[in-house]
Design a protein around this motif. Structure first.
Motif, short mmCIF file in Angstrom:
data_model
loop_
_atom_site.label_atom_id
_atom_site.label_comp_id
_atom_site.label_asym_id
_atom_site.label_seq_id
_atom_site.Cartn_x
_atom_site.Cartn_y
_atom_site.Cartn_z
N THR A 19 0.83 -1.21 0.00
CA THR A 19 0.00 0.00 0.00
C THR A 19 0.86 1.26 0.00
O THR A 19 0.59 2.21 -0.73
CB THR A 19 -0.93 0.01 1.23
OG1 THR A 19 -1.74 -1.17 1.23
CG2 THR A 19 -1.83 1.24 1.19
N ILE A 20 1.91 1.23 0.83
CA ILE A 20 2.83 2.37 0.90
C ILE A 20 3.49 2.60 -0.46
O ILE A 20 3.60 3.73 -0.94
CB ILE A 20 3.89 2.15 1.99
CG1 ILE A 20 3.23 2.14 3.37
CG2 ILE A 20 4.97 3.23 1.92
CD1 ILE A 20 4.17 1.79 4.50
N LYS A 47 2.33 1.77 -3.35
CA LYS A 47 1.32 2.27 -4.30
C LYS A 47 1.08 3.77 -4.08
O LYS A 47 0.97 4.53 -5.06
CB LYS A 47 0.02 1.50 -4.12
CG LYS A 47 -1.07 1.85 -5.11
CD LYS A 47 -0.73 1.39 -6.53
CE LYS A 47 -0.74 -0.13 -6.62
NZ LYS A 47 -0.49 -0.59 -8.01
N LEU A 48 0.99 4.19 -2.82
CA LEU A 48 0.78 5.61 -2.51
C LEU A 48 1.95 6.46 -2.99
O LEU A 48 1.76 7.57 -3.51
CB LEU A 48 0.57 5.80 -1.02
CG LEU A 48 -0.76 5.27 -0.45
CD1 LEU A 48 -0.78 5.40 1.07
CD2 LEU A 48 -1.94 6.02 -1.05
N PHE A 51 1.53 6.84 -6.73
CA PHE A 51 0.54 7.86 -7.08
C PHE A 51 1.10 9.26 -6.84
O PHE A 51 0.87 10.18 -7.64
CB PHE A 51 -0.73 7.67 -6.25
CG PHE A 51 -1.61 6.55 -6.72
CD1 PHE A 51 -1.91 6.41 -8.07
CD2 PHE A 51 -2.14 5.63 -5.83
CE1 PHE A 51 -2.73 5.39 -8.52
CE2 PHE A 51 -2.96 4.60 -6.27
CZ PHE A 51 -3.25 4.47 -7.62
N SER A 52 1.81 9.43 -5.74
CA SER A 52 2.40 10.72 -5.41
C SER A 52 3.40 11.16 -6.48
O SER A 52 3.42 12.31 -6.90
CB SER A 52 3.09 10.65 -4.04
OG SER A 52 3.79 11.83 -3.76
#
Length: 286
Positions: free
Chosen positions: A5-6, A8-9, A12-13
């Protein structure tokens, strides 16, 4: 929150360029400057907040759709081969979802403005989406970027005045030439890579006249700003800001004289200070 999840974030960032805010600032300074000039130093603070947030959303949306459309090219360019869509951190489907979500968020902000602003925003989204494609068939795609990046000026005028006047057009033109200058310098960073993959840019189209053209674009922008300052009877501090901007332009020309990739990127980023200095000159004039 697990590692996936980290990761993936972070992807996106990176796709939204939150780690590289220079593009947001290059959009923001002309927008804020326009607010202060058109309202004689008394902007609607609610509208200012909406446009600041909208600038962040639309710049992120522009970067996202740019990476989506250029995903097959970015892996062949040294500067872009680590982007999320190239290395697989973010999928193309996720990038499209992010793009439409950012556009939707921007559209929601526009519900607090008027119909004229919303209509102009629709054209702005089209220009933002079209720009990455123009690099494939138009020899001078920076012209399209100039319109796309200056479009917020027309929207500010629509939101504050519900019209577009002469001063708005002059500010639009000043920013248009400034954008041609700094994005041509940015394109110089990728000149050899663009040749190898068949992508167009102003740095290629201008050939041996690229440095002279950058100087001319900057001069045209500063001359227009001078006329705006004279027309609006701005204080001496504004013209001092223009003089300091001219010094920075000369510094940029020194940086790009040998076409060094890193120095060209440094010259591009230096335009953040030009935008800030001109805004500061306008702010203190009122």
């Amino acid at each position: 929150m697990n590692k996936m999840t980290i990761k993936k974030l972070i992807g996106f960032s990176s796709l939204m360029r939150l780690d590289k805010p220079i593009g947001t600032f290059l959009l923001l300074w002309p927008t804020l400057t326009t607010f202060y000039i058109l309202t004689n130093g008394q902007p609607n603070l609610t509208l200012v907040f909406i446009f600041v947030l909208g600038t962040l959303f639309m710049r992120s949306a522009g970067c996202t759709i740019n990476d989506f459309l250029d995903k097959d090219f970015d892996g062949k360019v040294e500067r872009t081969r680590g982007r999320p869509l190239v290395i697989g951190t973010v999928s193309p489907q996720e990038a499209l979802i992010l793009f439409f979500s950012l556009v939707a968020a921007s559209a929601y902000l526009l519900t607090w403005t008027n119909q004229f602003t919303f209509m102009l925003a629709c054209v702005g989204v089209l220009l933002t989406s079209l720009y990455p494609l123009t690099k494939r068939f138009f020899s001078f795609p920076q012209v399209v970027l100039g319109f796309a990046f200056s479009w917020g000026i027309l929207m500010v005028s629509a939101a504050e005045l519900n019209s577009i006047n002469l001063v708005t057009i002059l500010i639009f033109a000043a920013c248009f030439f400034w954008i041609l200058a700094y994005d041509t310098v940015y394109a110089m960073c990728d000149k050899q890579d663009d040749i190898s993959i068949g992508i167009n840019s102003s740095a290629l189209a201008l050939g041996n006249y690229v440095k002279l053209s950058v100087l001319i674009f900057h001069f045209l922008s500063l001359i227009l700003w001078c006329y705006i300052g004279y027309f609006k009877e701005l204080e001496t501090i504004f013209f001092l800001a223009l003089f300091l901007s001219l010094i920075l332009v000369c510094y940029q020309l020194i940086l790009i004289k040998d076409y060094d990739r890193k120095k060209c990127l440094q010259a591009f980023k230096n335009n953040n200070w030009i935008g800030l200095i001109i805004f500061t000159g306008v702010f203190f004039s009122y």
